[in-house]
Scaffold this active site. Structure first.
Site, short mmCIF file in Angstrom:
data_model
loop_
_atom_site.label_atom_id
_atom_site.label_comp_id
_atom_site.label_asym_id
_atom_site.label_seq_id
_atom_site.Cartn_x
_atom_site.Cartn_y
_atom_site.Cartn_z
N LYS A 40 -13.89 -5.22 -2.58
CA LYS A 40 -12.96 -5.25 -3.78
C LYS A 40 -11.65 -5.44 -3.14
O LYS A 40 -11.32 -5.12 -2.04
CB LYS A 40 -13.17 -3.89 -4.44
CG LYS A 40 -13.01 -2.54 -3.54
CD LYS A 40 -13.84 -1.26 -4.25
CE LYS A 40 -13.12 -0.16 -2.99
NZ LYS A 40 -13.70 1.15 -3.69
N ARG A 58 -14.76 11.66 -11.12
CA ARG A 58 -13.89 10.50 -11.82
C ARG A 58 -14.97 9.64 -12.64
O ARG A 58 -14.89 10.15 -13.77
CB ARG A 58 -13.57 9.63 -10.65
CG ARG A 58 -12.36 10.06 -10.00
CD ARG A 58 -12.06 8.87 -8.75
NE ARG A 58 -13.28 8.00 -8.28
CZ ARG A 58 -12.93 7.34 -7.04
NH1 ARG A 58 -12.21 6.90 -6.68
NH2 ARG A 58 -14.21 6.46 -7.03
N TYR A 60 19.48 -1.52 5.06
CA TYR A 60 19.99 -0.56 3.90
C TYR A 60 20.06 0.63 3.94
O TYR A 60 19.26 1.34 4.74
CB TYR A 60 19.05 -0.83 2.76
CG TYR A 60 19.10 -2.61 2.22
CD1 TYR A 60 20.30 -2.75 1.42
CD2 TYR A 60 18.07 -3.30 2.31
CE1 TYR A 60 20.30 -4.07 1.27
CE2 TYR A 60 17.93 -4.81 1.94
CZ TYR A 60 19.13 -5.24 1.07
OH TYR A 60 18.99 -6.33 0.64
N MET A 108 12.77 -6.41 2.04
CA MET A 108 11.93 -7.23 1.17
C MET A 108 11.09 -8.05 2.27
O MET A 108 9.99 -8.42 2.10
CB MET A 108 12.37 -7.74 0.02
CG MET A 108 11.50 -8.72 -0.78
SD MET A 108 11.90 -9.31 -2.22
CE MET A 108 12.75 -8.09 -3.33
C1 LIG Z 1 -14.59 1.34 -2.32
C2 LIG Z 1 -15.80 2.37 -2.43
C3 LIG Z 1 -16.80 2.26 -1.44
C4 LIG Z 1 -16.27 1.87 -0.16
O1 LIG Z 1 -15.46 2.98 0.57
P1 LIG Z 1 -15.08 3.05 2.13
O2 LIG Z 1 -14.50 4.31 2.42
O3 LIG Z 1 -13.99 2.00 2.14
O4 LIG Z 1 -16.22 2.82 3.00
C5 LIG Z 1 -18.04 2.60 -1.62
N1 LIG Z 1 -18.48 3.12 -2.94
C6 LIG Z 1 -17.65 3.20 -4.06
C7 LIG Z 1 -18.21 3.54 -5.27
C8 LIG Z 1 -16.34 2.56 -3.78
O5 LIG Z 1 -15.70 2.49 -4.88
#
Ligand SMILES: *Cc1c(COP(=O)(O)O)cnc(C)c1O
Length: 358
Positions: free
Chosen positions: A35, A130, A255, A303
Site C-alpha cells: 500500500k 479502528r 528561513y 521546499m
Molecule cells: C499496513 C498494514 C500491515 C503492514 O504493517 P507493517 O507494520 O508495515 O508490517 C499489515 N496489516 C494491515 C492490516 C495493515 O494495514
C-alpha cells in the site's frame, strides 16, 4: 546524470528481505503489503520485484486496480475492503480479495449478483479499535459470510495488532486471547502478524503473515535497525550538491535563521526538500551523508533544498552525491531525529522523486 534526486530501490534487497521473513515464519504464506506506493518504493516495480510473494495487500481499490492493470496475477487483498456496489463490482471483476470489517460490507455482498469468487477476509477487532467486527459480532458475521462464500478455504479471518512493536508483549497476548475463543473449532486460515509481529511475536504467526516495513528492510521497533534482524535497506534516497558557499561566523542560514554559523563555515546546498518528501521537522544537526562522511543539516528544510555544514568534511564540490538515507545511513536514525517513525519518511517520498529499480 538525469535529475538531481532519485530513490534507488534494490530488487535484491527486497527479495532477500522476503526470504528473511519466510525464515521467521516458515509455516506461513506471505501477503506482501505494498500500500501507499509500496511505502514510497514504487507500487508496480516493487510488486514485480516481489513476484514470489504469495499475495499482495493494498489499502484501497485504486491500488489493486493498478496492480491488475500492470499484469499482476497473484491474489491481491484490499485491506479496507469496498464501500459501495460500484467498488464491489470493480473488485469482483478484477478478482481482488476483500477484507470485510463492517456490516455495510456484508450487506453489499449479499446484494451482489452471483456468488463472489473472491476470498473474503473477515476482520475481527481484537483491540486496535479502528476497523473490524467486535468479538461478540463475530459469529453472526461469520455465518452470513459463510452463506456467501461456501468454499471453506476462501473465507478467512484477520486481525491487526496494535502493539506488536512493544517490548512488553502483554497487549498482543490480550488480543490473541480475544481471538482464540472465536476461531476455536473453525477450520479457517488466519492472519495476524504485521512486520513487528513476525519479528517479535512468534505466537502471532499463523497461516498468513502481512509484512510491510520489514520487506523494505526497515525496523518497526524504536531504537533498533533493520540490519539487526538481518534485513537490508531497499531504498537509498540520494541527491546532488548544487552549490557550495562560505558564511562568516554569526551569519544566519535558511528561513527563519534557525541556524547561525558558530564559526566561519562551509555549506553544501543539496537538492532535496519537503517538495521531495523530506520532512520539515528534521532539525539542524540531523545527518546527511556526503561520500562516506556525515554532514549535519544547517537550518530549516526548504521546499527544494537543504543546507549542510560541511566545514569539517574534505572538500565538497557541486555535483557530489548526497545520501539522505539508505544503505549508508539508516532511515530509522533519521526518523528518530525527526521524532517520527520510518514509515512516515518512506511514505512521504513525493511524486517528484523518480524511482529507479536496480
Ligand atoms: C499496513 C498494514 C500491515 C503492514 O504493517 P507493517 O507494520 O508495515 O508490517 C499489515 N496489516 C494491515 C492490516 C495493515 O494495514
Amino acid at each position: 546524470m538525469t535529475g538531481l534526486i532519485r530513490a534507488r530501490v534494490e530488487r535484491a534487497a527486497l527479495q532477500a528481505n522476503l526470504r528473511t521473513i519466510r525464515a521467521c515464519a516458515p509455516a506461513s504464506r506471505v501477503m506482501a503489503v505494498v500500500k501507499a506506493n509500496a511505502y514510497g518504493h514504487g507500487l508496480l516495480s516493487t510488486a514485480l520485484a516481489l513476484a514470489e510473494a504469495d499475495a499482495f495487500a493494498v489499502a484501497r481499490l485504486e491500488e489493486g486496480v493498478a496492480l491488475r492493470e500492470a499484469g499482476v496475477r497473484r491474489p491481491v487483498v484490499l485491506l479496507e475492503g469496498v464501500l459501495d456496489a460500484r467498488q464491489l463490482a470493480e473488485a469482483a471483476r478484477l478478482e481482488l480479495d476483500l477484507v470485510v470489517h463492517q456490516e455495510l460490507q456484508i450487506a453489499l455482498l449479499e446484494a451482489f449478483r452471483g456468488p463472489p469468487r473472491l476470498a473474503l477476509w473477515l476482520k475481527v477487532d481484537t483491540g486496535m479499535n479502528r476497523l473490524g467486527f467486535r468479538p461478540q459480532e463475530f459469529r453472526g458475521a461469520w455465518q452470513r459470510l459463510r452463506r456467501l462464500q461456501p468454499e471453506s478455504s476462501r473465507l478467512r479471518v484477520l486481525t491487526h495488532l496494535a502493539g506488536a512493536d512493544e517490548e512488553d508483549g502483554s497487549y498482543t497476548a490480550e488480543q490473541l486471547g480475544r481471538l482464540q475463543p472465536l476461531i476455536a473449532g473453525l477450520d479457517v486460515e488466519l492472519s495476524i502478524a504485521n512486520s513487528a509481529g513476525i519479528l517479535a511475536q512468534p505466537q502471532a504467526l499463523a497461516a498468513w503473515v502481512r509484512p510491510g516495513l520489514a520487506l523494505y528492510g526497515v525496523s518497526p521497533f524504536a531504537g533498533r535497525l533493520g540490519s539487526q534482524f538481518g534485513l537490508r535497506a531497499a531504498m537509498t534516497l540520494e541527491s546532488t550538491v548544487i552549490a557550495v558557499r562560505e558564511v562568516a561566523a554569526g551569519e544566519r542560514v535558511g528561513y527563519g535563521g534557525t541556524w547561525r554559523a558558530p564559526r566561519r563555515s562551509r555549506l553544501a546546498i543539496v537538492a532535496a526538500g519537503y517538495g521531495d518528501g523530506l520532512l520539515r521537522s528534521l532539525p539542524s544537526g540531523a545527518p546527511v551523508l556526503i561520500g562516506a562522511r556525515r554532514a549535519p543539516l544547517a537550518g530549516r528544510v526548504s521546499m527544494d533544498m537543504i543546507a549542510l555544514d560541511v566545514t569539517d568534511l574534505p572538500p565538497v564540490s557541486v555535483g557530489d552525491r548526497a545520501e539522505l538515507w539508505g544503505t549508508g545511513l539508516p532511515v530509522e536514525e533519521l526518523a528518530a531525529a525527526a521524532r517520527t517513525i520510518p514509515y512516515e519518511l518512506l511514505c512521504a517520498v513525493s511524486q517528484r522523486v523518480p524511482i529507479e529499480l536496480v
